[in-house]
Design an enzyme around this catalytic site. Structure first.
Site, mmCIF file in Angstrom:
data_model
loop_
_atom_site.group_PDB
_atom_site.id
_atom_site.type_symbol
_atom_site.label_atom_id
_atom_site.label_comp_id
_atom_site.label_asym_id
_atom_site.label_seq_id
_atom_site.Cartn_x
_atom_site.Cartn_y
_atom_site.Cartn_z
ATOM 1 N N ASP A 12 6.560 0.860 1.450
ATOM 2 C CA ASP A 12 5.402 1.507 0.658
ATOM 3 C C ASP A 12 5.791 2.727 0.153
ATOM 4 O O ASP A 12 6.110 3.815 0.858
ATOM 5 C CB ASP A 12 4.170 1.500 1.547
ATOM 6 C CG ASP A 12 2.862 1.697 0.830
ATOM 7 O OD1 ASP A 12 1.981 1.063 0.989
ATOM 8 O OD2 ASP A 12 2.782 2.692 -0.115
ATOM 9 N N ASP A 106 3.577 -1.013 -5.522
ATOM 10 C CA ASP A 106 4.354 -0.078 -4.789
ATOM 11 C C ASP A 106 4.748 -0.484 -3.338
ATOM 12 O O ASP A 106 5.165 0.209 -2.385
ATOM 13 C CB ASP A 106 3.660 1.295 -4.734
ATOM 14 C CG ASP A 106 2.832 1.532 -3.567
ATOM 15 O OD1 ASP A 106 1.975 0.610 -3.111
ATOM 16 O OD2 ASP A 106 2.726 2.555 -3.138
ATOM 17 N N GLU A 107 4.412 -1.686 -3.065
ATOM 18 C CA GLU A 107 4.657 -2.123 -1.634
ATOM 19 C C GLU A 107 5.224 -3.818 -1.339
ATOM 20 O O GLU A 107 4.696 -4.358 -2.333
ATOM 21 C CB GLU A 107 3.612 -1.958 -0.537
ATOM 22 C CG GLU A 107 2.417 -2.537 -1.053
ATOM 23 C CD GLU A 107 1.150 -2.512 -0.032
ATOM 24 O OE1 GLU A 107 1.524 -2.452 1.520
ATOM 25 O OE2 GLU A 107 0.018 -1.969 -0.446
HETATM 26 P P1 TTP Z 1 -1.255 3.195 -2.032
HETATM 27 O O1 TTP Z 1 -0.008 2.673 -1.532
HETATM 28 O O2 TTP Z 1 -2.442 2.738 -1.192
HETATM 29 O O3 TTP Z 1 -1.231 4.782 -2.054
HETATM 30 P P2 TTP Z 1 -0.121 5.790 -2.405
HETATM 31 O O4 TTP Z 1 1.173 5.028 -2.788
HETATM 32 O O5 TTP Z 1 -0.660 6.658 -3.585
HETATM 33 O O6 TTP Z 1 -0.019 6.792 -1.385
HETATM 34 P P3 TTP Z 1 0.468 6.527 0.170
HETATM 35 O O7 TTP Z 1 1.048 5.063 0.217
HETATM 36 O O8 TTP Z 1 1.649 7.649 0.352
HETATM 37 O O9 TTP Z 1 -0.520 6.584 1.028
HETATM 38 O O10 TTP Z 1 -1.424 2.816 -3.605
HETATM 39 C C1 TTP Z 1 -0.380 2.471 -4.538
HETATM 40 C C2 TTP Z 1 -0.888 2.927 -5.808
HETATM 41 O O11 TTP Z 1 -1.948 2.298 -6.144
HETATM 42 C C3 TTP Z 1 -1.371 4.562 -5.920
HETATM 43 O O12 TTP Z 1 -0.479 5.255 -6.172
HETATM 44 C C4 TTP Z 1 -2.627 4.488 -7.180
HETATM 45 C C5 TTP Z 1 -2.850 2.934 -7.008
HETATM 46 N N1 TTP Z 1 -4.267 3.072 -6.298
HETATM 47 C C6 TTP Z 1 -5.522 3.092 -7.119
HETATM 48 O O13 TTP Z 1 -5.362 3.175 -8.594
HETATM 49 N N2 TTP Z 1 -6.791 3.324 -6.564
HETATM 50 C C7 TTP Z 1 -7.010 3.177 -5.167
HETATM 51 O O14 TTP Z 1 -7.986 3.170 -4.784
HETATM 52 C C8 TTP Z 1 -5.734 3.119 -4.323
HETATM 53 C C9 TTP Z 1 -5.806 3.195 -2.699
HETATM 54 C C10 TTP Z 1 -4.386 2.946 -5.189
HETATM 55 MG MG MG Z 2 1.898 3.715 -1.172
#
Ligand code: TTP
Ligand code: MG
Length: 359
Positions: A12, A106-107
Site C-alpha cells: 500500500d 495504490d494497493e
Molecule cells: P489510502 O491508501 O487509504 O491512503 P493514503 O495512501 O493516502 O495513505 P496511507 O496509505 O499512507 O495511510 O488511499 C489511497 C488514496 O485514495 C489516497 O491517497 C487518496 C484516495 N482517497 C480518497 O480520495 N478519499 C478517501 O477517503 C481515502 C481514504 C482515500
Molecule cells: Mg495508501
C-alpha cells in the site's frame, strides 16, 4: 487447520496522492499538504504525513483540516498522474508474479508462493519491491507479509510509512488473538460497537464464542469471523476477476450544486466510459448513475434496456434522465459516476486490460 501455506504480500503506497504531488513539485516536499478541498470548502482526499501530525485525515472537511493545521497547503488532485503511477507499481508487482489483485489505485495483494524468480522468501521480495518503488518511482510504500490476504493487509498498515511487517505462519494465530477487532478489515464502527457491548474486544474474544452464537448475533459474517480468527478463511489472490460492469466516476474539487454543471461533468465522465467501452468492445443493458452528496450520502439510479447498447449518446440520454428522476439532486454533490452493467460477455476479451478498468 491450514491445508497449504501461501505467501501473500500486501503493498500500500504511503499518503499516495499527497506523495505523488510532493514528488512532482519539490516545493511541497517536507510540508503539510492536503490533496482536495480548499481553506473554505471541500473534503481532504488525503494528507501528507507532515499534515497528519496535526490530526488531518482523509475524508475530513478541509475547513477542519485548516483549523487543525493553519500552515497546510491545499493541492488540486491530478488523477491522470495517479493512474500512471498505479500502472507502474502494477508492472513492478507483475514482474514477480501474475497473481496480483489490485484493491485500488495504490494497493494490491500478491501471491508469491511461486514467483518468477524462484525466490523462496516473501520478505525479501517485499523488501525488493519497496526498494524498486523508491528507486524507480521516487515514492514509498508499506508492505505486509503473511499467510493470508487479511493478515498481510493488517500487517502493511502497522508500520506506515515506509514499513515492512512480517507475520510468519507460526505467529499468525497468536497475532490474531491479540488483534483489536477494530483493526479487522470489514468490521466498521457499527459492528465494532456491537461487539464491544458484548465484551468482544480482541480476536481472542471472538475465538471464545461458538459458531452458532456468532451467526445468531452477526448473521453470515458471524461465520466469517469464526473462521478468520482460526486462520481458516484463506481466500485466493484473484488477478482476473470477471468484470461485471464498466464504470467511470469523478470526485469534484468543489461540490456542485448547479444542474447544468452536473450535466457538463457527466459528459466528461461519459467520454471516459466510452473509451473503456470501445477498448473492451463491450456492450451492456443496464445504465446506473451514482450520486454522492457532500455529506457522503450515496444513491444510485438505474435503467435497464431491452437490448445491449454501446452507444455513448444513448447512454448519455439515459444518464440525463436518471439525473432528474425521481428527483433532481437536492444538495451539493461531491461525486458523480456512470456505469454500464449486464454486459454482453460474449464480446469481451476478458484478459484485455482488466485492471485498467478499475480506475
Ligand atoms: P489510502 O491508501 O487509504 O491512503 P493514503 O495512501 O493516502 O495513505 P496511507 O496509505 O499512507 O495511510 O488511499 C489511497 C488514496 O485514495 C489516497 O491517497 C487518496 C484516495 N482517497 C480518497 O480520495 N478519499 C478517501 O477517503 C481515502 C481514504 C482515500
Ligand atoms: Mg495508501
Amino acid at each position: 487447520m491450514l491445508k497449504e501455506i501461501r505467501k501473500i504480500i500486501h503493498v500500500d503506497m504511503d499518503a499516495f496522492y499527497a506523495s505523488v504531488e510532493q514528488r512532482e513539485n519539490p516545493e511541497l516536499r517536507g510540508k503539510a499538504i492536503a490533496v482536495g478541498g480548499s481553506e473554505k470548502r471541500g473534503v481532504v482526499m488525503t494528507a501528507s504525513y507532515e499534515a497528519r501530525k496535526f490530526g488531518v485525515r482523509s475524508a475530513m472537511p478541509s475547513k477542519m483540516a485548516f483549523e487543525r493545521c493553519p500552515n497546510i497547503i491545499f493541492v488540486k488532485p491530478h488523477f491522470e498522474t495517479y493512474g500512471k503511477v498505479s500502472k507502474q507499481i502494477r508492472e513492478i508487482f507483475k514482474s514477480y508474479t501474475n497473481l496480483v489483485e489490485p484493491l485500488s489505485l495504490d494497493e494490491a495483494y500478491l501471491d508469491v508462493t511461486e514467483n518468477k524468480f524462484g525466490n523462496p522468501s516473501a520478505t525479501l521480495i517485499a523488501k525488493e519491491i519497496k526498494q524498486r518503488i523508491k528507486d524507480e518511482l521516487q515514492l514509498t510504500a508499506s508492505a505486509g507479509v503473511s499467510i493470508s490476504k487479511f493478515l498481510a493487509k493488517v500487517a502493511s498498515d502497522m508500520q506506515k510509512p515506509d514499513g515492512l511487517t512480517v507475520i510468519p505462519p507460526d505467529k499468525a494465530e497468536a497475532f490474531i488473538e491479540t488483534l483489536k477487532i477494530e483493526k479487522i478489515p470489514g468490521i466498521g464502527k457499527v459492528t465494532a460497537e456491537k461487539m464491544n457491548k458484548l465484551g468482544i474486544k480482541t480476536g481472542a474474544d471472538i475465538k471464545k464464542m461458538e459458531l452458532n452464537e456468532l451467526i445468531k448475533r452477526f448473521g453470515k459474517t458471524g461465520s466469517y469471523y469464526y473462521h478468520l480468527v482460526r486462520c481458516e478463511n484463506i481466500s485466493p489472490v484473484v488477478p482476473d476477476r470477471i468484470r461485471k460492469s464498466l464504470a467511470a466516476e469523478n470526485t469534484f474539487n468543489d461540490d456542485i450544486e448547479d444542474e447544468n454543471e452536473m450535466i457538463e461533468e457527466l459528459e466528461k465522465i461519459m467520454e471516459i466510459l466510452e473509451r473503456r467501452i470501445l477498448k473492451t468492445k463491450t456492450s451492456g443493458k443496464t445504465i446506473t448513475l451514482k450520486i454522492k452528496y457532500h455529506d457522503f450520502q450515496t444513491t444510485t439510479r438505474s435503467k435497464t434496456l431491452k437490448s445491449f447498447t454501446d452507444s455513448k449518446n444513448e447512454i448519455f440520454e439515459i444518464v440525463k434522465e436518471l439525473l432528474s428522476t425521481p428527483e433532481k439532486p437536492f444538495k451539493p454533490v461531491r461525486l458523480l459516476g456512470v456505469s454500464l452493467s449486464n454486459l454482453n460477455h460474449e464480446n469481451v476479451n476478458l484478459k484485455t486490460d482488466q485492471l485498467d478498468l478499475k480506475f
